[in-house]
Design a protein around this motif. Structure first.
Motif, PDB file in Angstrom:
ATOM      1  N   HIS A 168       6.049   4.441 -11.588  1.00  0.00           N
ATOM      2  CA  HIS A 168       4.914   4.532 -12.504  1.00  0.00           C
ATOM      3  C   HIS A 168       4.568   3.170 -13.093  1.00  0.00           C
ATOM      4  N   GLU A 169       5.585   2.422 -13.484  1.00  0.00           N
ATOM      5  CA  GLU A 169       5.346   1.104 -14.074  1.00  0.00           C
ATOM      6  C   GLU A 169       4.710   0.167 -13.060  1.00  0.00           C
ATOM      7  N   ALA A 170       5.179   0.245 -11.818  1.00  0.00           N
ATOM      8  CA  ALA A 170       4.621  -0.618 -10.778  1.00  0.00           C
ATOM      9  C   ALA A 170       3.157  -0.285 -10.493  1.00  0.00           C
ATOM     10  N   LEU A 171       2.836   0.997 -10.516  1.00  0.00           N
ATOM     11  CA  LEU A 171       1.483   1.410 -10.150  1.00  0.00           C
ATOM     12  C   LEU A 171       0.454   1.078 -11.224  1.00  0.00           C
ATOM     13  N   ILE A 172       0.866   1.017 -12.480  1.00  0.00           N
ATOM     14  CA  ILE A 172      -0.109   0.711 -13.524  1.00  0.00           C
ATOM     15  C   ILE A 172      -0.157  -0.778 -13.836  1.00  0.00           C
ATOM     16  N   SER A 173       0.704  -1.565 -13.192  1.00  0.00           N
ATOM     17  CA  SER A 173       0.688  -3.015 -13.413  1.00  0.00           C
ATOM     18  C   SER A 173      -0.362  -3.658 -12.522  1.00  0.00           C
ATOM     19  N   PRO A 174      -0.966  -4.741 -12.994  1.00  0.00           N
ATOM     20  CA  PRO A 174      -1.947  -5.443 -12.143  1.00  0.00           C
ATOM     21  C   PRO A 174      -1.268  -6.074 -10.939  1.00  0.00           C
ATOM     22  N   ILE A 175      -2.009  -6.148  -9.842  1.00  0.00           N
ATOM     23  CA  ILE A 175      -1.471  -6.743  -8.617  1.00  0.00           C
ATOM     24  C   ILE A 175      -1.291  -8.246  -8.831  1.00  0.00           C
ATOM     25  N   PRO A 176      -0.113  -8.801  -8.498  1.00  0.00           N
ATOM     26  CA  PRO A 176       0.115 -10.238  -8.701  1.00  0.00           C
ATOM     27  C   PRO A 176      -0.846 -11.094  -7.879  1.00  0.00           C
ATOM     28  N   ILE A 183       3.665  -9.661  -2.096  1.00  0.00           N
ATOM     29  CA  ILE A 183       4.395  -9.058  -0.985  1.00  0.00           C
ATOM     30  C   ILE A 183       5.611  -8.298  -1.493  1.00  0.00           C
ATOM     31  N   TYR A 184       6.392  -8.915  -2.394  1.00  0.00           N
ATOM     32  CA  TYR A 184       7.544  -8.229  -2.967  1.00  0.00           C
ATOM     33  C   TYR A 184       7.116  -6.966  -3.703  1.00  0.00           C
ATOM     34  N   TYR A 185       6.019  -7.058  -4.422  1.00  0.00           N
ATOM     35  CA  TYR A 185       5.489  -5.936  -5.213  1.00  0.00           C
ATOM     36  C   TYR A 185       5.163  -4.750  -4.304  1.00  0.00           C
ATOM     37  N   ILE A 186       4.496  -5.039  -3.194  1.00  0.00           N
ATOM     38  CA  ILE A 186       4.144  -3.975  -2.247  1.00  0.00           C
ATOM     39  C   ILE A 186       5.399  -3.327  -1.669  1.00  0.00           C
ATOM     40  N   PHE A 244      -3.678   2.080  -4.634  1.00  0.00           N
ATOM     41  CA  PHE A 244      -3.110   0.736  -4.670  1.00  0.00           C
ATOM     42  C   PHE A 244      -3.243   0.061  -3.302  1.00  0.00           C
ATOM     43  N   CYS A 245      -2.998   0.807  -2.235  1.00  0.00           N
ATOM     44  CA  CYS A 245      -3.155   0.249  -0.882  1.00  0.00           C
ATOM     45  C   CYS A 245      -4.586  -0.229  -0.659  1.00  0.00           C
ATOM     46  N   LYS A 246      -5.539   0.562  -1.101  1.00  0.00           N
ATOM     47  CA  LYS A 246      -6.943   0.180  -0.931  1.00  0.00           C
ATOM     48  C   LYS A 246      -7.260  -1.101  -1.713  1.00  0.00           C
ATOM     49  N   LYS A 247      -6.716  -1.206  -2.936  1.00  0.00           N
ATOM     50  CA  LYS A 247      -6.950  -2.419  -3.724  1.00  0.00           C
ATOM     51  C   LYS A 247      -6.323  -3.639  -3.059  1.00  0.00           C
ATOM     52  N   ALA A 248      -5.104  -3.458  -2.540  1.00  0.00           N
ATOM     53  CA  ALA A 248      -4.397  -4.587  -1.925  1.00  0.00           C
ATOM     54  C   ALA A 248      -5.074  -5.063  -0.651  1.00  0.00           C
ATOM     55  N   GLU A 400     -10.755   9.580   2.492  1.00  0.00           N
ATOM     56  CA  GLU A 400     -11.477   8.485   1.843  1.00  0.00           C
ATOM     57  C   GLU A 400     -10.765   7.153   2.085  1.00  0.00           C
ATOM     58  N   GLY A 401      -9.437   7.182   2.049  1.00  0.00           N
ATOM     59  CA  GLY A 401      -8.688   5.975   2.379  1.00  0.00           C
ATOM     60  C   GLY A 401      -8.913   5.555   3.814  1.00  0.00           C
ATOM     61  N   LEU A 402      -8.947   6.527   4.716  1.00  0.00           N
ATOM     62  CA  LEU A 402      -9.213   6.230   6.133  1.00  0.00           C
ATOM     63  C   LEU A 402     -10.589   5.610   6.310  1.00  0.00           C
ATOM     64  N   ASP A 403     -11.577   6.174   5.632  1.00  0.00           N
ATOM     65  CA  ASP A 403     -12.943   5.657   5.728  1.00  0.00           C
ATOM     66  C   ASP A 403     -13.011   4.219   5.219  1.00  0.00           C
ATOM     67  N   PHE A 404     -12.270   3.929   4.145  1.00  0.00           N
ATOM     68  CA  PHE A 404     -12.259   2.576   3.595  1.00  0.00           C
ATOM     69  C   PHE A 404     -11.562   1.602   4.540  1.00  0.00           C
ATOM     70  N   VAL A 405     -10.384   1.999   5.016  1.00  0.00           N
ATOM     71  CA  VAL A 405      -9.594   1.113   5.875  1.00  0.00           C
ATOM     72  C   VAL A 405     -10.323   0.828   7.188  1.00  0.00           C
ATOM     73  N   SER A 406     -11.019   1.834   7.720  1.00  0.00           N
ATOM     74  CA  SER A 406     -11.707   1.662   9.002  1.00  0.00           C
ATOM     75  C   SER A 406     -12.769   0.584   8.950  1.00  0.00           C
TER      76      SER A 406
END
Length: 935
Positions: A168-176, A183-186, A244-248, A400-406
């Motif tokens: 939970h803490e990792a998911l609400i933290s901003p991406i470094p 990379i470590y965060y992911i 988070f994957c979509k943001k990264a 929706e994730g698939l549509d974004f990634v594609s």
């Protein structure tokens, strides 16, 4: 320690041996464990800063913790046979056996230090590499069969619910922003998801302790509200990980500058050639492989080669130190190195996201396949939805994730998302069928099963994804998801029954609510209308995408596309999809393909011999098949016929099929010939016989549909007659009770041809007199085999006995289903046979004299008895089967009841046309009253 372990395979055995007099082995090893734990603890909580060089301001990081964790990880990653130094240092009992270990978390050890560090985890910037290593270590221990039991017991004893707080803490933290920290965060999130997936996989919901543990874990993953400083909105952690994957991935693949001057200098310095070379440094190239297996540029080697090329170019061009061209070339060199560094970061982040998605896929799959019942009870954050709404919410988010990634440069990441969607929709259909089997749809609890808004949202995204190009694997999973969704919408439709029967059923079964059923019908109508609207908006693009897969796709994609398109046509009563199918040319293409797929498909039958007719005038021969080939061509052939049959349900479709020569293609097809011949072969004689029988059934259904859909077409009548003549030996040979339901389809086709031949449309000329005489002989012979319909009556009597409830619900269901199927097949062929006899009687055919009044009278009495028996069965279904599913069985019985009315009515009509019926007799009046009674 690492060097010693690599060079001395017996290191653990040596350490377990007594080393000092007066000291036991356990004391010696315990001191070693304490020493490593203390070093790890000091490095994490009391780091030592070491200056790089004398008088240098560079301060090196304390790497002792990372080195210790790496030492512990290496044997696990390398799958080394235990016991290893890792097992020793982590406190596993090497004397009693690793699998028998109980880890005491209160005992000071590296595991206790790691647990404390993870418990104090606040953000990804605290020990980014070390936290990732700790989580990987625990994941590896949990996955290893020898250590999984002790590790699972340890994780259950911790207060933080499998490090749920860390997730939970990792998911609400901003991406470094820093690429290495990112990379470590992911990877941190990846390993936490993997830990949860493995723990759920190893837990059994049937065991109470495991069930409670899984429920707690699922609430943390799906339902617990977690607040951050930026937002107080609750969220679902599993879906947050997907977001988070979509943001990264919101950054494009790096590219070199492509202005004219840069391109010219890049060519002179051979930059493109250098960067495209795949060789590793050890092979003389500029590539290197990271510890995680990612191919990147080796920056020092690349820099030295670029410097040499720059120097050569400088000498050859005679540039001075302040030459503009030299400055520009130096900028190209620096830009190339920056590009290589950016590419390395991009590749490692993309690989980390791919690994994260793999763990996410495993987690969602195990949740909704192994613990689906528990998961559907959890209130999903933030909406509080449960059950079917949760399933559709996850499936929609995955799409929706698939549509974004594609749409990004990481389109290959769409495969795990497509697989997850497929798994979720399969689970949705499974639970839908379970709800229907329990009868809950008719007890006022239908809202959760059929949430229209959730269905429409999912279907919209799915149709949008299907309308776009994607790789074949993704499209296969998408077609599967579409089939599951359309089946979900189809099986939830309530059976059509007269209102008077439904009202009686409501009086007999207190669980049944007619108002709930009527409300559910209204909801389903809204669902169907919305689905049609969504299909209409994308119809052209959707059908073109299907057409492309049907024409150019690999066999499995093609078979799925054909099946899915058939279901789409059936799900669109307005005919928008059908019109697109008819106008795109796929029918003509598929009709041409009917013959092209024959050689391979015949090989799929397996070795051996299958009886094959030599032709309408020849005797019987044996055709030797080639060695077995994959049955893929049989599936494709079935898919084509299934689509043709669905298209033949409309007059426009019948016209297109008829004009494309489908009937003659089927008549000349060797595969259809083999399929028709399969009726004489036992089902278990060949692996492909069951499929061949399906093909023969579909072929005859298409002929019948075209006869019914185009009753005025002389060409259709001629082509159908040619088909029947070509295969007359096989088809007429199956006109008996032992060849159901194929005999019923042949008789239905003959019935339509005979009925048309008696009209004023001129079809009589289409039927050859010899063929007509031949058919009449077989019809009369079949009538003596079927009439009176005692076999159908006996099946109904058996059904009535099974409906009394003495067998138990499960056994009664199975027994009634078997009797129903047998009775329906007999009713089908009896209806067709009596239709033909009715036509012959109307035409005063002399062949009817061979039937006789006595057989017709006995048939009338028997069919009337069957009618009365079916009325009794309906009452018993309502009276004895009170588990809520009586209405499903009642619908089947009602269909049989209507079929029996047709048989009885046809028999009355034949007797009347032949002058054998006294319409004023009490017996005849009673029968006519029972036929007209709807109760």
């Amino acid at each position: 320690a690492q060097i010693l372990e690599e060079r001395i395979p017996q290191l653990v055995s040596i350490l377990l041996s007594p080393q000092l007099p007066g000291k036991s082995t356990s004391e010696t090893t315990q001191q070693l464990v304490y020493a490593f734990a203390e070093c790890l603890q000091d490095s994490l909580f009391k780091p030592v800063r070491v200056s790089g060089q004398k008088d240098s301001k560079v301060v090196e990081k304390d790497v002792r913790a990372s080195l210790i964790l790496n030492l512990l990880l290496r044997p696990l990653i390398g799958k080394q046979q235990g016991p290893t130094l890792t097992h020793l240092l982590l406190g596993f009992n090497l004397e009693a056996g690793i699998t028998n270990t109980h880890i005491d978390i209160m005992s000071f050890s590296p595991l206790q230090v790691m647990s404390e560090a993870l418990y104090q985890y606040k953000c990804h910037s605290t020990w980014p590499q070390e936290i990732e290593q700790m989580l990987q270590l625990l994941s590896q221990l949990l996955s290893d069969p020898s250590t999984s039991g002790a590790t699972l017991e340890l994780l259950r004893s911790l207060e933080n619910n499998y490090f749920m707080d860390v997730l939970h803490e990792a998911l609400i933290s901003p991406i470094p922003h820093d690429s290495s920290d990112r990379i470590y965060y992911i990877w941190q999130i990846k390993w936490i998801l993997q830990i949860h997936a493995t723990a759920l996989h190893k837990s059994m919901s049937e065991v109470q302790q495991d069930k409670e543990d899984c429920t707690k874990m699922l609430r943390g993953l799906m339902g617990d509200a977690v607040k951050s400083e930026e937002s107080s909105l609750p969220y679902c952690a599993v879906l947050m990980a997907l977001q988070f994957c979509k943001k990264a991935l919101q950054f494009e693949k790096p590219a070199l500058k492509q202005d004219m001057r840069s391109i010219h200098l890049q060519r002179q310095m051979q930059v493109d050639l250098l960067l495209s070379a795949p060789e590793l440094v050890s092979e003389g190239g500029i590539r290197a492989m990271t510890e995680r297996g990612v191919i990147v540029y080796h920056i020092p080697t690349l820099g030295s080669i670029l410097a040499r090329l720059f120097k050569d170019l400088e000498v050859n061009c005679g540039w001075t130190i302040d030459s503009e061209e030299r400055v520009r070339a130096n900028e190209v060199l620096q830009e190339t190195l920056r590009y290589a560094q950016a590419y390395n970061a991009f590749s490692q982040i993309a690989h980390a996201i791919q690994e994260l998605l793999s763990s996410w896929e495993q987690l969602v799959s195990v949740i909704f396949s192994r613990h689906d019942v528990l998961a559907m009870e959890v209130q999903m954050a933030p909406t509080g939805s449960t059950g079917f709404q949760s399933l559709l919410a996850f499936a929609t988010a995955s799409l929706e994730g698939l549509d974004f990634v594609s749409a990004t440069s990481n389109a290959h990441l769409s495969q795990p998302l497509a697989r997850v969607t497929n798994i979720l929709m399969a689970s949705l259909l499974k639970h839908t069928k379970d709800v229907i089997a329990s009868g809950a749809l008719y007890q006022g609890v239908s809202a959760g099963t059929l949430d229209v808004a959730s269905c429409h949202k999912f279907f919209t995204v799915l149709v949008n994804c299907l309308s776009k190009p994607a790789d074949k694997i993704v499209r296969q999973y998408l077609y599967g998801s579409l089939i599951f969704y359309l089946l979900h919408a189809k099986v939830t439709k309530t059976p059509e029954l007269p209102s008077i029967i439904l009202e009686k059923y409501e009086d007999l079964d207190e669980k049944f609510h007619l108002s709930s059923l009527q409300q559910f019908d209204g909801v389903h109508e809204i669902l169907d209308q919305g689905n049609m609207s969504i299909m209409q908006q994308q119809a052209s693009r959707l059908v073109q995408a299907f057409f492309q897969d049907i024409v150019d796709g690999v066999y499995f994609t093609k078979a799925l596309a054909l099946h899915a398109l058939s279901m789409l046509v059936a799900a669109d009563p307005l005919g928008t999809i059908l019109q697109e199918v008819l106008s795109c040319g796929v029918i003509v293409t598929l009709a041409r393909d009917l013959g092209a797929s024959v050689p391979a498909a015949l090989g799929a039958l397996g070795g051996g011999h299958v009886a094959a007719a030599a032709g309408s005038g020849g005797g019987c021969m044996h055709m030797h098949m080639q060695p077995a080939l994959p049955g893929r061509d049989l599936y494709i052939f079935k898919g084509i016929l299934t689509l043709f049959l669905e298209i033949a349900c409309s007059k426009e479709g019948c016209l297109v099929l008829a004009s494309s020569g489908v009937i003659r293609c089927l008549a000349s097809s060797k595969l259809v010939e083999a399929a028709l011949d399969s009726t004489a072969v036992p089902v278990d004689a060949h692996g492909g016989v069951a499929q061949l029988r399906e093909i023969s059934t579909l072929t005859l259904q298409i002929l019948l549909a075209l006869c019914v859909g185009l009753p005025e077409s002389r060409d259709v009548a001629v082509h159908v007659r040619e088909f029947l003549e070509r295969h007359s030996k096989t088809l007429f040979g199956c006109l008996n009770k032992s060849c159901l339901p194929m005999a019923g389809l042949v008789m239905s086709t003959l019935s339509n041809l005979f009925r048309q031949s008696g009209t004023s449309s001129g079809h009589s000329a289409a039927l050859d007199p010899f063929f007509v005489a031949q058919c009449r002989g077989h019809i009369v012979s079949l009538a003596w085999d079927l009439l009176p319909p005692t076999a159908a009556r006996d099946a109904v009597v058996q059904m009535r006995e099974n409906a009394t409830g003495h067998l138990g619900p499960a056994v009664a269901d199975q027994a009634m289903a078997q009797c129903h199927d047998a009775c329906r097949s007999l009713m089908d062929i009896t209806i067709s046979c009596t239709e033909c006899l009715k036509t012959m009687a109307d035409q005063e055919d002399e062949a009817l004299d061979k039937i006789g009044k006595d057989l017709l009278d006995r048939s009338l009495l028997c069919s009337h008895e069957t009618l009365l028996e079916l009325q009794e069965v309906k009452h018993q279904v309502c009276s004895y089967l009170e588990n809520g599913n009586g209405i499903g069985r009642l619908a089947k019985v009602e269909k049989l009841h209507n079929m029996c009315k047709v048989v009885t009515g046809n028999t009355l009509s034949i007797l009347q046309s032949a002058g054998f019926l006294d319409t004023k007799s009490d017996k005849v009046m009673a029968i006519m009253n029972d036929i007209n009674d709807d109760a």
